[in-house]
Design an enzyme around this catalytic site. Sequence first.
Site, PDB file in Angstrom:
ATOM      1  N   GLN A 116       0.820  -0.993   0.074  1.00 58.95           N
ATOM      2  CA  GLN A 116      -0.011  -0.095   0.106  1.00 58.95           C
ATOM      3  C   GLN A 116       0.846   1.164  -0.047  1.00 58.95           C
ATOM      4  OE1 GLN A 116      -1.988   0.774   3.601  1.00 58.95           O
ATOM      5  NE2 GLN A 116      -3.529   2.008   2.860  1.00 58.95           N
ATOM      6  N   SER A 119       0.680   6.728   2.740  1.00 63.04           N
ATOM      7  CA  SER A 119       1.249   7.534   3.623  1.00 63.04           C
ATOM      8  C   SER A 119       2.501   7.953   2.907  1.00 63.04           C
ATOM      9  CB  SER A 119       1.711   6.720   4.770  1.00 63.04           C
ATOM     10  OG  SER A 119       0.379   6.274   5.344  1.00 63.04           O
ATOM     11  N   SER A 151       4.216  -1.388   4.533  1.00 62.19           N
ATOM     12  CA  SER A 151       4.531  -3.066   4.990  1.00 62.19           C
ATOM     13  C   SER A 151       4.605  -3.713   3.549  1.00 62.19           C
ATOM     14  CB  SER A 151       3.280  -3.523   5.648  1.00 62.19           C
ATOM     15  OG  SER A 151       3.102  -2.657   6.689  1.00 62.19           O
ATOM     16  N   GLU A 234      -9.346  -1.801   5.383  1.00 63.56           N
ATOM     17  CA  GLU A 234      -8.051  -2.136   6.149  1.00 63.56           C
ATOM     18  C   GLU A 234      -8.743  -2.044   7.600  1.00 63.56           C
ATOM     19  OE1 GLU A 234      -3.718  -0.152   6.723  1.00 63.56           O
ATOM     20  OE2 GLU A 234      -5.260   1.230   6.327  1.00 63.56           O
ATOM     21  N   GLU A 366      -6.507   9.133  16.955  1.00 65.72           N
ATOM     22  CA  GLU A 366      -7.099  10.380  16.752  1.00 65.72           C
ATOM     23  C   GLU A 366      -8.035  10.568  15.486  1.00 65.72           C
ATOM     24  OE1 GLU A 366      -3.528   9.987  19.416  1.00 65.72           O
ATOM     25  OE2 GLU A 366      -3.975   9.671  17.341  1.00 65.72           O
TER      26      GLU A 366
END
Length: 396
Positions: A116, A119, A151, A234, A366
């Site tokens: 993936q 980020s 990952s 996910e 958060e």
Amino acid sequence: MADETTLREELRQRVADFLAAHDPAGTERLAFLRARYDAGLAWVFFPEGHGGLGLPRTLQAEVDQLFKEAGAPDIDRESNGIGLGMAAPTILRFGTEEQKKRFLRPLWTGEEVWCQLFSEPGAGSDLAAVATRAVREGDSWVVNGQKVWTSNAHNAKFAILVARTNPDVPKHQGITYFLCPMTDPGVDVRPLRQITGEAEFNEVFLTDVRIPDSQRLGAEGEGWKVANATLNSERVAIGGSVARESGMVGVVSRTWREHPDRRTPELHERLLRLWVDAEVARITGQRLRQKLALGQPGPEGAAAKLTFARLAQQLSGLELELLGEDGLRYSDWTEVRPVRVDFTGRDAGYRYLRAKGNSIEGGTSEILRNIIAERVLGLPAEPRVDKDIPWKELRK
């Protein structure tokens, strides 16, 4: 459609017929898995022609159990968790027929491992701030940028990728979703060593990587919508346990039973509370999975993932307290690049350190609380002053 009892009987007969024609002991593993996919017995809740039979999702567990009892070879869910839990449902929902035919079968059999590329150093919790650029050149897109915390990038053949294709519109609107070949010579994968000692994650540098437009998933500029479907999948995948006392609560419960000399009333009360929390989370996760439409999870998955992270961290901390000085021993801090990750693997020290990442990966706790508040509970959204500002203005 027939009732579920009839469907269950017909499905059991279909599995029996398949096993009669494909002896698990005498059929090569990959050939067996390919045949199972072609027979619609991979994801039975997927459409026919794409590894399924269009049946209710609740029947999947029974099919898997029948193959297990027959001693049949199975897929490796741990080494290709991103492909199975995230890429596959997203391709099913947004992909063209050609994309489904090309990618779903080798994904399920494990011939092609996925990672993936979401980020970035400047776009972690705020995924819409991605700066990786994709520029159209004829029938291809040329991608440049950097991704991080990826990952299994060192084992993957393909990646699900979000990139900015239009900097002149508000940031949520200028993103497009791609299926990126990790074998392109412009893909540079570098290990990131973690507090556990392993290099489970990677940073990925993309330099003039070419992606055919045929590997764009969804419409240009609709990457935010597609990415959210992926992230919901996910969170369900990370947050769910199937069996009672599976995962960290099972590990800590065994530790409790094996060390009666370490027990105290205070630790006993904490374990009981966490055990109940874990059981509630497990049953809630089962109900959530039963409600999932074909490849269309909802934002409720955020709660499952949020709960998983909290329990993993609290339980791993409790385990260290139960073990006392034995919990401070760390067996191996050698840098390795694992093929699969087991959150409950190795020793107590590993579990404690690895659990620290559970509240970051798959969406920070958060951010997930905001999702639950706004999309599940319907509370007023936080004001977003930048929602109508073009991305190139935000970058100044």
